[in-house]
Design a protein around this motif. Sequence first.
Motif, short mmCIF file in Angstrom:
data_model
loop_
_atom_site.label_atom_id
_atom_site.label_comp_id
_atom_site.label_asym_id
_atom_site.label_seq_id
_atom_site.Cartn_x
_atom_site.Cartn_y
_atom_site.Cartn_z
N ALA A 42 0.82 -1.21 0.00
CA ALA A 42 0.00 0.00 0.00
C ALA A 42 0.85 1.26 0.00
CB ALA A 42 -0.94 0.00 1.20
N THR A 43 2.01 1.23 0.71
CA THR A 43 2.85 2.42 0.78
C THR A 43 3.56 2.72 -0.54
OG1 THR A 43 4.70 1.09 1.65
CG2 THR A 43 3.25 2.19 3.26
N ASP A 44 3.48 1.81 -1.51
CA ASP A 44 4.06 2.08 -2.82
C ASP A 44 3.27 3.14 -3.58
OD1 ASP A 44 6.15 0.33 -2.45
OD2 ASP A 44 5.15 -1.35 -3.47
N THR A 45 1.98 3.27 -3.29
CA THR A 45 1.12 4.21 -4.03
C THR A 45 0.44 5.25 -3.15
OG1 THR A 45 -0.72 2.63 -3.89
CG2 THR A 45 0.66 2.55 -5.87
N LEU A 46 0.46 5.05 -1.83
CA LEU A 46 -0.18 5.98 -0.91
C LEU A 46 0.83 6.50 0.11
CD1 LEU A 46 -3.54 4.09 -0.07
CD2 LEU A 46 -3.22 5.97 -1.69
N PRO A 47 0.65 7.73 0.60
CA PRO A 47 1.52 8.24 1.67
C PRO A 47 1.40 7.38 2.92
CG PRO A 47 0.24 10.03 0.68
CD PRO A 47 -0.32 8.74 0.14
N VAL A 48 2.48 7.29 3.68
CA VAL A 48 2.51 6.45 4.88
C VAL A 48 1.41 6.86 5.86
CG1 VAL A 48 3.86 5.89 6.94
CG2 VAL A 48 4.94 5.87 4.69
N GLY A 49 1.23 8.16 6.08
CA GLY A 49 0.21 8.63 7.00
C GLY A 49 -1.18 8.20 6.58
N GLN A 50 -1.47 8.27 5.30
CA GLN A 50 -2.79 7.87 4.81
C GLN A 50 -3.01 6.37 4.95
OE1 GLN A 50 -3.67 9.31 0.89
NE2 GLN A 50 -5.63 8.27 0.75
N VAL A 51 -1.96 5.59 4.72
CA VAL A 51 -2.07 4.14 4.91
C VAL A 51 -2.41 3.82 6.36
CG1 VAL A 51 -0.78 1.97 4.89
CG2 VAL A 51 -0.53 3.57 3.00
#
Length: 287
Positions: A18-27
């Motif tokens: 998931a962190t490949d396409t989304l910011p860490v905070g949003q994940v």
Amino acid sequence: MIAAMALFSVEDAFVKGATDTLPVGQVLILFGLGGALAFALMARLSGERLVTRDVASRPMRIRVVFEIVGRLFYVLALALIPLSAATVILQATPIVVVATAALLFREKVGWRRWIAIATGMGGVLVILRPGTEGFSMLSILAVIGMLGFAGRDLASRAAPLSLGTAVLGFYGFLAIVAAGAIFSIWDGAGLVRPGLWAWAFVAGAVASGVLAYSCLMKAMRTGDVSAVTPFRYVRLLFGLALGVGLFGETIDFWTWIGSGMILLSGLFVMWRTRPQKRMPPQPQGPA
């Protein structure tokens, strides 16, 4: 505990994806909201109350702080370093938990297990290799995350017995939302509209994470911490397999050596913690 470690490894793989396409905070926010909703439903079905006086107890407040620290820094580690490396570093958690349980809960840990604990910590140092060219400062993120998880596990042990797994899980995942919100504000990356694969990764992380969390809380609140904690070492095997099989990671010689030291010390601690109590004599019945 073994089931929890297998599921946590699967969760790690989904989060890393998931962190490949989304910011860490949003994940973290999406993952935390999904898990909190799942545990809220579990609490409702089991008749547990989510808001009680015990929820605000000191162990629970401490637990939330450690949960935020553990989740935030470990997810950062997953995003920035190989899955296998983060998993291996995380194996120091049982060492910290067993040692601290002996000090805080007065659980008996003999000198042989203390030597094994020291050996396991030495294995972590072999993997990290501080002061050499193979050392990466990003590995410190996983170390901080590991310390956060150890504190969370110990605080869960001290949490009021009136709080069931669903309640602990609900507030644990709310802490993940808080960690994501704090990091998003600090990072300033904003929010990104998730694609289909991103939603799939988050959903997979939530499903495996909820199941793993339930197994972990049951294990940590049943029996001696020093008895169930050594089984956390099996996560090493699952994490290495997923890192190599899914992400094509390579494991160098020193990582294998350090992992072997951690695994062997964990197995020795597990062997030394086997039940020693003898069964009381049973009355003899007719033949």
